[in-house]
Write an enzyme that holds these catalytic residues in place. Structure first.
Site, short mmCIF file in Angstrom:
data_model
loop_
_atom_site.label_atom_id
_atom_site.label_comp_id
_atom_site.label_asym_id
_atom_site.label_seq_id
_atom_site.Cartn_x
_atom_site.Cartn_y
_atom_site.Cartn_z
N ASP A 104 -28.90 -11.56 105.85
CA ASP A 104 -27.67 -12.23 106.26
C ASP A 104 -26.43 -11.38 106.02
OD1 ASP A 104 -28.14 -12.65 103.46
OD2 ASP A 104 -26.58 -14.19 103.45
N GLU B 262 -28.20 -14.66 101.08
CA GLU B 262 -27.73 -14.00 99.87
C GLU B 262 -26.23 -14.16 99.69
OE1 GLU B 262 -26.06 -10.77 97.36
OE2 GLU B 262 -25.71 -11.12 99.50
#
Length: 373
Positions: free
Chosen positions: A92, A146
């Protein structure tokens, strides 16, 4: 049919391809799908998925229907391989800021995710595809979420629900470090110091007891505090204890009866969370103090054979990681870890995020040197 990534592309070109597949936190499915499909095409890998986290493992019998699982030991006489390591990176990014699609300018690749951390992910994909018989078995972890709150973190999720997927002797988190090795990480905690007084009208201030004024002693203790410098596994970690917020006051004409000072303690990985909080309580002995949140540090474990082999192979500067990263999740499982990847971490999340292509190539070469026979 699922679109596949061309993993024969050099990592420098592959970085641009995967950056252009937008994957803001919570929206990683498209990239996770293509990563899963692309790696599943390789017979030497066993590929699993949990949500939008993709895990690919090498194994000594991969392709024969009997792929080794994490924690398996080498067969008798198998001296070519030794143990298992994890190489991890998140899929991400933070939200796009008109910085996709990527663009190349000389040796620089510009765009969201180029630094944090799709250059590292591209290197991981190349390693997974092309090192079919690594000198030590590898678990590649491509995880989601994350960049958002910890409870959504994909690495944290599988560490709780599928810890066997992360069993290893050593781990490398390919976060941006400008191709230096950053060992372990400091732990962090926040605590609140509650200060009590007596409310009164400010015109008759002598009738009250100003709680905000009581913060003066707390701040003096902080000003006089000397943070420790701690050696852990040969690396030097700088601690810090600082006020990060003060909350108090009722109205412009009221002596406040409550004030709260929030402090942040960054502690070396020689301490656990309980020891760190005990230290903060000692510093502010006599005060009402509550733990707001904490996260453990991570020892680098540079004495482990796999870690020593990694340091020798990459030949990079080794320093302590002062901030907190997901290496702490490995440490909590008993797996020492380091941070290593392309990109200047100070450019992570910036609108002008950019990475030198030479750093991606360098990290790719060094990781191949560590894992390839």
């Amino acid at each position: 049919m699922e679109t596949l990534l061309d993993l024969n592309l050099p990592a420098t070109e592959l970085t641009a391809v995967i950056c252009d597949i937008a994957s803001v936190s919570g929206e990683e499915k498209a990239l996770a799908d293509v990563v899963e499909a692309s790696l599943s095409a390789y017979e030497h890998l066993a590929v699993d998925r949990d949500g939008d986290t993709v895990v690919a493992r090498t194994g000594r019998a991969a392709g024969s229907g009997d792929t080794a699982r994490p924690g398996d030991t080498a067969r008798s006489g198998d001296t070519a391989r030794s143990g298992r390591v994890v190489v991890a990176g998140h899929l991400d990014t933070v939200p796009i800021a008109a910085n996709l699609p990527t663009k190349r300018d000389g040796d620089l690749l510009w765009g969201r995710g180029t630094v944090d951390m799709k250059g590292g992910v591209a290197v991981m994909l190349r390693l997974a595809a092309h090192i079919t018989e690594p000198v030590r078995d590898v678990t590649y972890v491509f995880y989601d979420n994350e960049e958002v709150e910890a409870e959504r973190n994909g690495l944290g999720r599988i560490s709780r629900t599928r810890p066997e997927w992360l069993e290893a002797d050593f781990a490398v988190l390919m976060e941006p470090t400008a191709a230096a090795v950053e060992g372990g990480c400091n732990g962090t905690l926040r605590a609140t110091i509650g200060l009590s007084g007596q409310a009164a009208h400010s015109a008759r201030w002598w009738m009250g007891d100003n709680a905000i004024h009581r913060a003066g002693d707390v701040l003096r203790r902080l000003s006089a505090y000397t943070p420790a410098v701690v050696d852990v596994d040969g690396l030097t970690y700088r601690e810090g204890l600082n006020a990060v917020a003060i909350d108090g006051g009722i109205a412009g004409n009221v002596i406040p009866d409550r004030c709260t000072v929030t402090v942040n303690y960054r502690f070396a990985p020689d301490k656990d969370e309980e020891q760190a909080f005990a230290h903060v309580r000692d510093v502010f002995d006599g005060y009402e103090i509550e733990l707001a949140d904490s996260a453990p540090g991570a020892r680098p474990g540079l004495g482990r054979p796999a870690a020593a082999a990694f340091i020798e192979a990459v030949g990079a500067e080794v320093r302590a990681k002062e901030g907190w990263t997901d290496v702490a999740r490995f440490s909590a499982l008993g797996v020492p870890a380091v941070n290593y990847g392309p990109g200047d971490p100070q450019l992570a999340h910036a609108d002008d995020e950019r990475v030198p292509l030479g750093e991606i190539a360098l990290c790719e070469d060094r990781m191949f040197a560590w894992l390839a026979p």
